[in-house]
Scaffold this motif. Structure first.
Motif, short mmCIF file in Angstrom:
data_model
loop_
_atom_site.label_atom_id
_atom_site.label_comp_id
_atom_site.label_asym_id
_atom_site.label_seq_id
_atom_site.Cartn_x
_atom_site.Cartn_y
_atom_site.Cartn_z
N ASN A 1 -7.57 -1.84 12.71
CA ASN A 1 -8.37 -2.71 11.84
C ASN A 1 -9.31 -3.64 12.62
N ASN B 1 -16.06 6.02 3.55
CA ASN B 1 -14.84 5.33 3.96
C ASN B 1 -14.76 5.20 5.48
N ARG C 1 0.85 -1.19 0.00
CA ARG C 1 0.00 0.00 0.00
C ARG C 1 0.88 1.23 0.00
N ASP D 1 1.00 5.59 0.04
CA ASP D 1 0.27 6.67 0.69
C ASP D 1 -0.22 7.57 -0.43
N PRO E 1 -12.92 3.36 7.70
CA PRO E 1 -11.67 3.47 8.45
C PRO E 1 -11.17 4.92 8.56
N GLU E 2 -11.31 5.68 7.49
CA GLU E 2 -10.87 7.08 7.55
C GLU E 2 -11.72 7.88 8.54
N GLU F 1 -10.43 -1.55 0.02
CA GLU F 1 -9.73 -1.54 -1.26
C GLU F 1 -9.40 -2.97 -1.70
N ASN G 1 -5.81 -2.01 4.07
CA ASN G 1 -7.04 -1.35 3.68
C ASN G 1 -8.07 -2.36 3.15
N GLU H 1 -1.65 -0.03 13.25
CA GLU H 1 -2.56 -0.09 12.10
C GLU H 1 -3.43 -1.35 12.15
#
Ligand SMILES: [Co+2]
Ligand SMILES: [Co+2]
Ligand SMILES: [Co+2]
Ligand SMILES: [Co+2]
Ligand SMILES: [Co+2]
Ligand SMILES: [Co+2]
Ligand SMILES: [Co+2]
Ligand SMILES: [Co+2]
Lengths: 440, 440, 440, 440
Positions: free
Chosen positions: C437, C317, B302, B304, C319-320, B320, B317, C433
């Motif tokens: 998740n 989105n 991934r 940025d 997660p954002e 995605e 993600n 990260e």
């Protein structure tokens, strides 16, 4: 409505005045009759004024409305508006003394309530163009059909999920191609502004590519049928208005033309702003198209490297243009193509004379760049070091490798031989960059 | 030097623990034996750990030096280092319980002072790999040769202006391909990191493309000669380290493979970070490769979206990834390809366990995304509306158009018929987006 | 004209149905009465529907015209259109059961041929709004004046080279601010869409900044004069429509507010799409505004990371959004601000129900993200490791340094003391990260 | 080791030869003694050669190793290497006849195994510099400390989560500042390459900003204490190596300096490549710094608009540079600042003379641009139209508004008066652009 006589202040065409020309609009570099490599500058540069930006666009942007308030956009009679617009357009062609113009069907004539009516309108304006061209210098560089503005095309024309819309587009293109032919157009352009997608969630990519291949094949067949000699040009653009446009860049178009067996009939119309939106320099796109044998014509304009949309500004960047012209002139210059000003004055440039200043300034920038390119070629400034750099490939072993006379094993064995240790040589980038600076 | 036993804290492989697994490393979603569409999850996802990022990279970046201080990077004996590195690598493969790994020649074994010595080193380490693989589960997804780090390749390998360097590269590739074959590698990868240019001022684009075409053809011929069955994979990347890389994106690679008649033997290894550097979504690149029949494998990582270089972060993600796997599973899933972690832990992640956390977290994200994709396919969540949207093309007139049974004139005449006025239908993007959100 | 009854299919408000709700529009995550940290979800999220995108925009883009063909855009009587539009708007507010809406003066009421007439129109529609709000749940999150669409503002409003235009803008803002006040608006927004430049060649940067500072000061003074309690919000955006907008991003706005002594009265309205156009994550902009004490409200939408313009898509989105809400909730949640849908359905989404699907899908995405953020906070998932990472700064020496009790020389001397050699610790990015998740 | 005598071919300094100078390195535009606005060109441009790119960087990039193989990078004795490097550096200063150079502590002298040893090394090389400067023309434009390469700084120096590392950085900066002072440096630079974050998940933004404010305050206090007269310069850069750098751009730095009360002592060192990475033109960043009163000095180089990382190429773009110098000269020119070549030859430029070509080419580009800027100023080409455009603000009503003598209500009332309808005027962008083209 008798717009032209009143629209621009000037009445005499802009003339060449040299570097010391005063503040009246004058060409400082564009001396159209100057001979370069045996051809007049006018015949090299083949400037074309475009209809849409200069005469149709009202000055709006996504956050603002009309600013120009053109007199020919007033009034209720669309055909009368179209005729008034044509008067101003041909007046500008005359004032700029340009050899070419370009247009979309809907730039020239209003859409009707049916395709028949739209085609009739187009043909009526084509009659007017024909009459005007009979007594004017200007010729048609290319024509095209607008397959992206009307809501029916919101999901594409050739690549629409609905074959009926593909069919409608076919109707529009036939008419535009035939009008282009009748007016002596030297090329016909297909810009696939909506041939792409907004989201893959509702898109069948493979099917849409096949649709696009089919559509262009139909156009090519029809061109041959009616005896149109010029090439079909497609115009790479990566995105905007769509999220992804199938004609992304030169390399993508090449693969597409290969896949649908269109390489013989279709060439590219390359635009600076579309190049940078795709992450390429204008120079790259032109050089690649020349390398792949698909170079056709240029939409000469300029994007803003720091903005992510198509600003279509007038080209003013001499160093950039010089390298592009170096590439083109080194391959012999334009044939059917030319320099089309797919460029719009900023929406704040609301004076009629801003149209003059913009074209004159950009024509001068192009001329100056072209002269610099010719000088570089004459001096071998870039071509001589290039030949030297690749000299090994011109020698017997290089030719044998490239000619398919060496296998991987043969090369590998040679690489394993004692003492085989090739050394890199300087790329001399800074030297070459400052060398170019001497010319531009 | 007996690094592995000491390097990681854990000694037992990471196991599936479900969503409520505690804080010890455990898979929450990756239940390798779970059957999906008749195949075990492990056999669908085909995870591979890569050698270079996880075991070779010291943690440097353009503005900073080594941070990791790996024990196997200490000491004067390069071959001893390589063996110690292999011990740690196979220990990680075991701890992660991954089915595959990948490597470049120079990742595995040190370069010597001549190509012969480099090849001997590579073969010695290949012996070690063979021995380790005899008692381990892990297999080789692909091997490759590094043709971009050494200064001899600063101006390219296949596309170098000097044919001697092309020759040296041939020697390196033969050795790496043969080692890959010996170790049962399922693919062979060519990443053209320096096959591009820094400046067009010193570049002969056409010649370099021909060189690259020749080089890959040589590799394909050799592959057949030695009986290597897997595909050759090329890996699109638009730039970095070069200003422009010839394998820019999927579409560019397609055109290149067409031009040099390589479509039968070469497929693509697609990387998320390279996709976005080219201005495409990962989904786009995979969907296009599938549409063009050149999909091979994935470098799952991934980038940025707001940085302009290859950050190669671990893929985390889920939304995605779900769309990417939807595309792949809809075409039948991986064949020779897999999910290679071309991903590096951040240079601040200096604890050994950071390597474990990164892989486990990303394997879980992939598994979760894959399960969502399978659910969407089972429900026809996206596929059913898609078929409906294009239904006109499945009807007789649509098939006739696409099948070449209509001319432009026939279509145009139909479009001119009274009342012909096709209406657009909603693209339903927001509905589809929120539908996907139910699954991911 | 009696649009609303006929416009949407549905007549009952969308209700919470949980994850297993069927295919009828229903909230799957947004359970408005669910208590989180002692507050109802509706009171946390404070959703607002915006007028301009949902009711005023006809579906055009720079390359295409109207697609929506809204009934309330037909007809010759602009005030009748405005009333019909209000009917549909309040019907949508009811169907979505949202607590807030937002509007620009010109969204609500048509501009007249003079400012007086425009203000009269606005007040007439404000009367209508007031009447409707008396029997509806919906309240006004904020109002604003459109100082960017009309051609008079083509070179800016406050930053126009002509003080007369500054004056005109003052007239428009007074009216909009007073209407906002009358309708109980909780904030007043100033978006400086044209407060920037197209080219530095014609721009006096210093003077224009002073003009903008003066203008906002005038608004602040007037707000106090009329007793409006809510904050003035400015909205960072880096560019588009201008090449450069003075409210570039959060950090730029902070410096501007400092310079013109506006920090006490002005806060920020932060938009996701504007954040990414400025090269920042949405998370960054919100976190920075919180850190600098200038966070106000959100324009919740989503840009496309690969496109360079403001696509204003509906936020989907999760997660954002979760990280953004984590930041906001960690500081106590919204006060006067809320979640304004500055988002437009795609121009291909031409069915009335697309408006419903878009809002419902995005409200659900926000709710789901908000719940995940609350869970992360409850578990200290991110906050606990953060405190640990900076623990040295909470210790005496850290506090002394930050408190100004150490000079450079004292610190330098300590650094020179024998054995002083601080060691870095892992940043644990991949661990964190994958931890996130687990929640999203 | 006696590198210098052997390193460059040339032994005589490069001299001014005019436009018709032959192919030997010569200045074509940089006539150092030419008077412009009463000052010698050398005194206007104040060129500085930087140490790191030209003498320390080995030619590596993220995908490749050393290419330059400098003789002074060989050998085991780090201090001997440092002295050999200094010999070559001063030889280049002499050959280019530049008035200034710049360096980081670790560029000049090797780091030791403790800070004490590092400081001792630095002071020993400073002795050498002092000796060399006694007999050379070259002076020190600025010095700085490298707080980003060593792994201890991987999470920042001033903004590190560990106050011990902040302390170490203080030790390094004191030494570098004092050496700069001793060598007569005219400025001291702080570039916060790692003062930012990789992920917000592990970052306390507010605390880190406070740390950075404290650190710079300590440096300012120490500067005053030791009597260093020059300004402290911070250097905006938005990202790389970090994901986000706190000194993002000029506007961000302004807000930061305001917040921590540093505006009196700190100015900016602005770099072209950093400007474009932040989404700004170089011109913008310089104009804004001038407008805000924080302009200090320039790192003159050039990025590639189409690449997303810091390429630090030699500045060759005359039109861009001319507008920057127009801005600076219009405000009186440089005071303590100058033109530092924070630029590196490409890694393929492996010949010693490439260093000469790069500097000479760029010095010429700067000189040519500077002369064009002076001509534009002399002619009032841009300044006169600018004054005209804003003339309303110089008139009584404009001055009254800006001077705070009008309330919003007064202005609004005036706007409501009958017939008040200000009309926009053309921005004349294309005219101005083509006007600039006459000069560059
Ligand atoms: Co174009
Ligand atoms: Co364009
Ligand atoms: Co990869
Ligand atoms: Co990568
Ligand atoms: Co907004
Ligand atoms: Co927006
Ligand atoms: Co710099
Ligand atoms: Co830089």
């Amino acid at each position: 409505m008798n717009a032209p006589a009143k629209f621009f202040d000037a009445s005499a065409p802009v003339a060449f005045g040299g570097k010391d020309a005063g503040n009246t609009p004058a060409f400082r570099w564009y001396d159209k009759d100057r001979l370069v490599h045996g051809r007049r500058l006018e015949d090299h540069l083949r400037f074309a004024v475009c209809y849409w930006h200069s005469f149709c666009w009202p000055g709006g942007d996504p956050f603002g409305g009309e600013t120009f308030l053109r007199p020919w956009h007033q009034g209720a009679d669309a055909m009368a508006q179209a005729r008034a617009k044509a008067d101003v357009a041909f007046e500008l062609f005359r004032l700029l003394d340009v050899p070419f113009f370009t247009f979309h069907d809907v730039d020239a004539a209003p859409e009707g309530t049916s395709l028949s009516e739209s085609v009739a309108n187009l043909n009526a304006i084509a009659d007017l163009f024909e009459a005007k061209m009979a007594s004017a210098k200007v010729r048609l560089l290319w024509g095209t059909a607008n397959l992206f503005t009307h809501r029916r095309y919101m999901a594409g024309a050739a690549t629409n999920p609905d074959p009926e819309i593909f069919t409608y587009a076919a109707g529009q293109v036939r008419a535009a191609l035939e009008v282009t032919h009748r007016l002596g157009g030297q090329n016909y352009v297909l810009w696939g502004g909506r041939e792409g997608y907004e989201t893959l969630l509702n898109t069948d990519l493979k099917r849409e590519l096949d649709q696009l291949g089919r559509f262009i094949s139909l156009v090519v067949e029809h061109k041959h049928k009616i005896g149109f000699k010029g090439p079909i040009l497609i115009e790479p653009k990566p995105k905007e208005p769509t999220k992804h446009q199938y004609d992304f860049d030169v390399a993508t178009c090449y693969g597409f033309l290969e896949r649908y067996d269109l390489l013989n009939d279709v060439k590219l119309n390359i635009e600076q702003n579309h190049a940078i939106l795709a992450g390429h320099s204008f120079h790259h796109e032109v050089a690649l198209a020349e390398a792949l044998g698909i170079f056709g014509s240029l939409d000469v304009n300029r994007g803003d490297d720091l903005l992510g949309w198509d600003t279509d500004q007038f080209a003013m960047n001499v160093p950039e243009l010089a390298l592009v012209f170096h590439e083109i002139l080194n391959r012999g210059g334009f044939t059917s193509g030319g320099l089309n000003f797919d460029a719009k004055i900023r929406r704040q440039s609301i004076d009629p004379d801003d149209l003059i200043h913009a074209h004159v300034g950009s024509m001068d920038a192009c001329a100056r760049a072209f002269l610099a390119a010719a000088d570089m070629l004459d001096a071998g400034a870039l071509t001589a070091p290039l030949a030297q750099r690749y000299e090994g490939w011109a020698a017997p072993e290089g030719r044998a490798i490239l000619g398919g006379q060496r296998s991987l094993a043969e090369l590998a064995d040679r690489a394993l031989s004692p003492g085989f240790d090739p050394r890199p040589r300087s790329g001399r980038q800074e030297y070459l960059e400052s060398l170019v600076n001497r010319y531009v």
